[in-house]
Every structure is written in structure tokens, then in C-alpha cells.
Design an enzyme around this catalytic site. Structure first.
Site, PDB file in Angstrom:
ATOM      1  N   HIS A 197      -1.894 -75.363  32.300  1.00 35.16           N
ATOM      2  CA  HIS A 197      -0.565 -75.911  31.992  1.00 35.16           C
ATOM      3  C   HIS A 197       0.131 -76.110  33.341  1.00 35.16           C
ATOM      4  O   HIS A 197      -0.145 -75.381  34.303  1.00 35.16           O
ATOM      5  CB  HIS A 197       0.306 -74.937  31.211  1.00 35.16           C
ATOM      6  CG  HIS A 197      -0.295 -74.369  29.965  1.00 35.16           C
ATOM      7  ND1 HIS A 197      -1.233 -73.370  29.980  1.00 35.16           N
ATOM      8  CD2 HIS A 197      -0.044 -74.639  28.665  1.00 35.16           C
ATOM      9  CE1 HIS A 197      -1.546 -73.056  28.729  1.00 35.16           C
ATOM     10  NE2 HIS A 197      -0.844 -73.800  27.912  1.00 35.16           N
ATOM     11  N   ASP A 239       1.436 -72.991  35.016  1.00 36.85           N
ATOM     12  CA  ASP A 239       0.447 -72.014  35.498  1.00 36.85           C
ATOM     13  C   ASP A 239       0.195 -72.196  36.981  1.00 36.85           C
ATOM     14  O   ASP A 239      -0.058 -71.233  37.704  1.00 36.85           O
ATOM     15  CB  ASP A 239      -0.917 -72.187  34.803  1.00 36.85           C
ATOM     16  CG  ASP A 239      -0.843 -72.120  33.307  1.00 36.85           C
ATOM     17  OD1 ASP A 239       0.069 -71.452  32.794  1.00 36.85           O
ATOM     18  OD2 ASP A 239      -1.712 -72.722  32.651  1.00 36.85           O
ATOM     19  N   GLU A 290      -3.831 -79.571  19.294  1.00 34.01           N
ATOM     20  CA  GLU A 290      -4.376 -78.234  19.048  1.00 34.01           C
ATOM     21  C   GLU A 290      -3.624 -77.581  17.886  1.00 34.01           C
ATOM     22  O   GLU A 290      -2.517 -77.077  18.060  1.00 34.01           O
ATOM     23  CB  GLU A 290      -4.255 -77.385  20.318  1.00 34.01           C
ATOM     24  CG  GLU A 290      -4.875 -76.016  20.163  1.00 34.01           C
ATOM     25  CD  GLU A 290      -4.840 -75.222  21.465  1.00 34.01           C
ATOM     26  OE1 GLU A 290      -5.018 -75.831  22.545  1.00 34.01           O
ATOM     27  OE2 GLU A 290      -4.621 -74.005  21.396  1.00 34.01           O
ATOM     28  N   GLU A 312      -9.048 -74.134  18.233  1.00 33.44           N
ATOM     29  CA  GLU A 312      -9.134 -72.763  18.733  1.00 33.44           C
ATOM     30  C   GLU A 312      -9.550 -71.823  17.610  1.00 33.44           C
ATOM     31  O   GLU A 312      -8.969 -71.833  16.521  1.00 33.44           O
ATOM     32  CB  GLU A 312      -7.773 -72.326  19.300  1.00 33.44           C
ATOM     33  CG  GLU A 312      -7.810 -70.856  19.708  1.00 33.44           C
ATOM     34  CD  GLU A 312      -6.588 -70.409  20.479  1.00 33.44           C
ATOM     35  OE1 GLU A 312      -6.003 -71.209  21.215  1.00 33.44           O
ATOM     36  OE2 GLU A 312      -6.236 -69.226  20.335  1.00 33.44           O
ATOM     37  N   HIS A 331      -6.751 -69.630  16.258  1.00 36.17           N
ATOM     38  CA  HIS A 331      -5.779 -70.391  15.471  1.00 36.17           C
ATOM     39  C   HIS A 331      -6.336 -70.669  14.080  1.00 36.17           C
ATOM     40  O   HIS A 331      -5.592 -70.671  13.094  1.00 36.17           O
ATOM     41  CB  HIS A 331      -5.427 -71.707  16.165  1.00 36.17           C
ATOM     42  CG  HIS A 331      -4.674 -71.516  17.449  1.00 36.17           C
ATOM     43  ND1 HIS A 331      -4.232 -72.574  18.211  1.00 36.17           N
ATOM     44  CD2 HIS A 331      -4.298 -70.404  18.107  1.00 36.17           C
ATOM     45  CE1 HIS A 331      -3.593 -72.113  19.289  1.00 36.17           C
ATOM     46  NE2 HIS A 331      -3.631 -70.796  19.248  1.00 36.17           N
ATOM     47  N   ASP A 353      -2.142 -63.672  17.356  1.00 38.43           N
ATOM     48  CA  ASP A 353      -3.075 -64.423  18.190  1.00 38.43           C
ATOM     49  C   ASP A 353      -3.507 -63.548  19.363  1.00 38.43           C
ATOM     50  O   ASP A 353      -2.797 -63.458  20.352  1.00 38.43           O
ATOM     51  CB  ASP A 353      -2.328 -65.674  18.666  1.00 38.43           C
ATOM     52  CG  ASP A 353      -3.244 -66.715  19.245  1.00 38.43           C
ATOM     53  OD1 ASP A 353      -4.468 -66.577  19.108  1.00 38.43           O
ATOM     54  OD2 ASP A 353      -2.726 -67.685  19.831  1.00 38.43           O
ATOM     55  N   ASP A 404      -6.368 -63.773  21.194  1.00 32.83           N
ATOM     56  CA  ASP A 404      -7.085 -64.489  22.262  1.00 32.83           C
ATOM     57  C   ASP A 404      -8.151 -63.630  22.938  1.00 32.83           C
ATOM     58  O   ASP A 404      -8.192 -63.528  24.172  1.00 32.83           O
ATOM     59  CB  ASP A 404      -6.096 -65.000  23.324  1.00 32.83           C
ATOM     60  CG  ASP A 404      -5.294 -66.187  22.848  1.00 32.83           C
ATOM     61  OD1 ASP A 404      -5.679 -66.821  21.851  1.00 32.83           O
ATOM     62  OD2 ASP A 404      -4.255 -66.485  23.480  1.00 32.83           O
ATOM     63  N   ASP A 422      -9.991 -69.923  26.201  1.00 31.20           N
ATOM     64  CA  ASP A 422      -8.574 -69.562  26.049  1.00 31.20           C
ATOM     65  C   ASP A 422      -8.571 -68.104  25.589  1.00 31.20           C
ATOM     66  O   ASP A 422      -8.251 -67.792  24.446  1.00 31.20           O
ATOM     67  CB  ASP A 422      -7.911 -70.475  25.020  1.00 31.20           C
ATOM     68  CG  ASP A 422      -6.423 -70.188  24.896  1.00 31.20           C
ATOM     69  OD1 ASP A 422      -5.906 -69.406  25.716  1.00 31.20           O
ATOM     70  OD2 ASP A 422      -5.785 -70.721  23.978  1.00 31.20           O
TER      71      ASP A 422
HETATM   72 MN   LIG Z   1      -4.653 -68.312  20.888  1.00 31.28          MN
END
Ligand SMILES: [Mn+2]
Length: 437
Positions: free
Chosen positions: A99, A102, A230, A266, A269, A305, A307, A337
Site C-alpha cells: 500500500h 507502507d 478484494e 483472500e 476473508h 481476520d 491473517d 497477506d
Molecule cells: Mn486478512
């Protein structure tokens, strides 16, 4: 300066290796079904989780120990670029993703933020001349700063909408500059918390207009990346407009965007939406919209979430089956991710986590290819639906019948033989495949 001293390039050593800094199943050069593993898997490193995140959560401060911790501002941003390209080389990553926020600190104005981004992008471009690591995708973060509280493309304030448009414009320019394969739209706060104060129609129409403007601008500047949406059902907003693939597909068709977007799916997700990872991949694949993957996994005991790095071989196998049946991911890839757990705070954990994830998908690839070679699922499905090859079955599937004819067919049938779905037998066979790679 080297940030990962003592760690040399991670290589494939095979399943019996006990070297924690070696791949056991991911052999980039090895061909599976005619292509190398590197070409099929197209692994990407997520800049935010790996070089920016500090392990903080809503209850506690950061725990991560990183060799760039002592730096601040643009010095920190530059150190992260050095560290990132050293990491990419050592983990042998073909791609990375980021992003805008970032890679460079935000300034007081967008003009200042863009200046910071330009400086870092120039540095990245310089690295990329000699690095094999390419940009899988970039995106604009339009969810962290307080200005996005009520959304970005779906905000209730026109100035915020303009700010979002300007961030996407810059993101498309950066993507072009660095040769990105894709551009991602994750609508972090594109949804609503309460219908009591929300103009749902206006918000969705505005979002669609922003996407159309983005398509137009990419065309104008000659940036030919694949655009990706996404989906995510909830968190941070209660109701996200891109709930899942099916919901987002309806949105794309409603606003005539379907020819310009594919999905970045994802795993975590998908599970938040009450689906399996493979469900979302299948739904996207069947409509020709499977574009790329955010490779992670959720915790089945937690409802948010998390991750996590993907290590569930059942999930990676079924995901790779969908990806192979899709003919690969095209310009997309498998972007991690995923973040190390808060308790995994040492720098070395970044390597262990990526090795675990890359090996888990390599196993999934090996098993899925074997299943496809054996027509494992295809034979099961062909057998299960074989009555659609009968005279009346063919009439149904080709749309050559009607309710009257079907009634005539059904009205005097006394016994219909329904067969077992044999799911347990199928799962036992999958376990055999997993253990026999
Ligand atoms: Mn996630």
C-alpha cells in the site's frame, strides 16, 4: 548494510532436510504439469506485514524486534526498502505487494505524501533493475487515517472522496512506474456501520463511478495492469459492500464494470464470509474472474481476520486445485497477506513463516496436480451427475424442455434411485493423496 546477517539464500533441500532455513517441498525450478513451481505459484511478499507491522494489537504494544527499529521517518522508509530487497533475494520471492502508506510516511498534505512516495519509488526502481523480484500489485491505503472514518469511495464527504480519487490516481502512476502486474482495490471502509445514517444507493453509485474513473485514467496513462477487487464481508465496517465474490460480482455487473475487474481472493476473508477458501475461488473461477490470491488462513476458533501464514495442507491443496483448473493465476499470484503471530517477534520468524507458507502451497500444488492427472474430482462429479447425459437430462442442460414435458416425464415414475454422495470415502482418498506425495 545487511539486515538479515547470518541467513543465506533459502534453497530447496527436499522433504527430509532438517535445516529450518531450507524449503522442504518448494523447489522453484521443478516442473509440475509442464511449468516450474515458481511460474505457477508466483509468490508475493506483503510489505505491510513483513516490514512495517510491529505486532501490536488492540490490547497491547508492538513486540516485534526488527533491525530497523531505531530509525524514523524517511530514514526508516529507506531502511525498509534495503531490508525488503535483501529479504526478497534471500527468500527467493518473484513478487512483492504494498500500500502507498507502507512504503513512505504520510505528510501533512497529499502533495507531501506523494513526494515521499516518489522518493521511495525511485529507490525501489533502482533495486528492481538488478532484482528478479517484481511488483505483483500496489494499492492505496484508504482505511487507516481518520479521514476515512466514513469510507473513501463511499464516504459521506465530497472532499474525502476527492482525496481518495487523488490517492488512486497516484497509485496507478506508481504502478505504471514500477511495472505492476495488477492494481488492487480493497475497500477497507467501503461499507457502513448503521443504515440509520446511510445513503446506501449514493455510496454504491459513487464507488462505481470511482472505479470507472480509475479505468479511464489507467487507459489514459497506458497502465495496462489487471484490476482486482478484494471481497471481505465485515471488519472494519459491519456491512462491507464487497461482502464476498458473489456479492461483488453482482455489483460489477450492476454498474457495467464486469469486463474490467477480476478478484483478489483472500482465504481469511472467505472464512469470515462463512465460506471456505475453495468456495470463493470456485465461484470466481466459474465466472472467469479469478485473478489473484491473498494467501493466508484464519483461526477457526476466532471470528476476526487473523491473517495467519497458511499451513493447512487440506486448504492449500483444494485452493491449488482451483488455481490449476483456472489455468493458473495469469498476471496474479499468491501474495502472503499474512503476519507472524505477536509471540513470534524475532526477525528470524519472518523467514520461518514464509518458508512454512511456501512449502504448504508447494505441497498443495503437488497433490492437486496429481489429483488432476488422475481425474480424481472429475470422475466423482461425472459419475454423480451422469443422469444429465440421458435423453431428458440433455434436454434440461441444453434448455430444450419445459415444465409440461418434465411433468410428463415425472408423473408416473414410482422409484428414483438416489445414490450416496460418499463424502467420507472422498475425504479418506484425499488423505491418501496428501500422505503419498
Ligand atoms: Mn486478512
Amino acid at each position: 548494510m545487511a539486515y538479515f546477517d547470518g541467513i543465506t539464500k533459502v534453497k530447496y533441500e527436499g522433504r527430509h532436510s532438517d535445516n529450518p532455513y531450507a524449503f522442504k517441498f518448494y523447489n522453484p525450478e521443478e516442473k509440475i504439469g509442464g511449468k516450474t513451481m515458481e511460474e505457477i505459484l508466483r509468490f508475493g511478499i506483503a510489505y505491510w506485514h513483513t516490514f512495517v507491522a510491529d505486532g501490536s494489537d488492540p490490547f497491547g504494544a508492538g513486540t516485534a524486534i526488527r533491525p530497523w527499529d531505531h530509525l524514523k521517518g524517511m530514514d526508516l522508509a529507506k531502511a525498509r526498502v534495503d531490508a525488503a530487497f535483501e529479504f526478497f533475494e534471500k527468500i527467493d520471492a518473484p513478487f512483492f505487494c504494498f500500500h502507498d502508506v507502507d512504503i513512505a510516511p504520510e505528510g501533512a498534505t497529499l502533495r507531501e505524501s506523494n513526494k515521499n512516495v516518489d522518493e521511495i519509488v525511485a529507490m525501489m526502481k533502482d533495486y528492481m533493475k538488478d532484482s528478479k523480484t517484481k511488483l505483483l500489485w500496489n494499492t492505496a491505503n484508504m482505511f487507516t487515517n481518520p479521514r476515512w472514518t466514513h469510507g473513501a469511495g463511499t464516504t459521506s464527504h465530497a472532499d474525502v472522496y476527492a482525496y481518495a480519487a487523488a490517492k488512486i490516481k497516484k497509485g496507478l502512476e506508481v504502478g505504471k512506474e514500477l511495472g505492476a502486474e495488477n492494481y488492487v482495490f480493497w475497500g477497507g471502509r467501503e461499507g457502513y456501520e448503521s443504515l440509520l445514517n446511510t445513503n446506501l444507493k449514493l455510496e454504491q453509485e459513487n464507488l462505481a463511478k470511482l472505479f470507472h474513473m480509475s479505468i479511464d485514467y489507467a487507459k489514459e496513462i497506458g497502465f495496462d495492469a489487471q484490476f482486482l477487487i478484494e471481497p471481505k464481508p465485515k471488519e472494519p465496517t459491519t456491512h462491507q459492500y464487497d461482502y464476498d465474490v458473489a456479492t461483488a460480482t453482482a455489483f460489477l455487473y450492476q454498474y457495467d464494470l464486469q469486463d474490467h475487474f477480476k478478484f483478489n481472493i483472500e482465504a481469511n476473508h472467505a472464512t469470515l464470509a462463512g465460506h471456505t477458501f475453495e468456495h470463493e475461488l470456485r465461484v470466481a473461477r466459474e465466472s472467469g474472474m479469478l485473478g489473484s490470491v491473498d494467501a493466508n488462513q484464519g483461526d477457526p476458533l476466532l471470528g476476526w481476520d487473523t491473517d495467519e501464514f497458511p499451513t493447512d495442507l487440506y486448504a492449500t491443496t483444494l485452493a491449488m486445485y482451483e488455481i490449476l483448473k483456472n489455468g493458473g493465476l495469469g498476471r496474479g499470484g499468491l501474495n502472503f497477506d499474512a503476519k507472524v503471530r505477536r509471540g513470534s517477534f524475532e526477525t528470524e520468524d519472518l523467514f520461518h513463516a514464509h518458508i512454512a507458507g511456501m512449502d504448504a502451497f508447494a505441497i498443495g500444488l503437488r497433490v492437486a496436480q496429481k489429483m488432476i492427472d488422475d481425474r480424481f474430482f472429475e470422475n466423482i462429479v461425472d459419475e454423480r451427475y451422469k443422469t444429465f447425459n440421458s435423453e431428458i437430462g440433455k434436454k434440461i442442460t441444453s434448455g430444450q424442455t419445459n415444465l409440461k414435458e418434465l411433468e410428463a416425464h415425472a408423473i408416473d415414475i414410482e422409484n428414483i434411485e438416489i445414490r450416496s454422495g460418499q463424502v467420507e470415502k472422498i475425504k479418506a482418498r484425499i488423505n491418501q493423496y496428501l500422505l503419498n506425495i
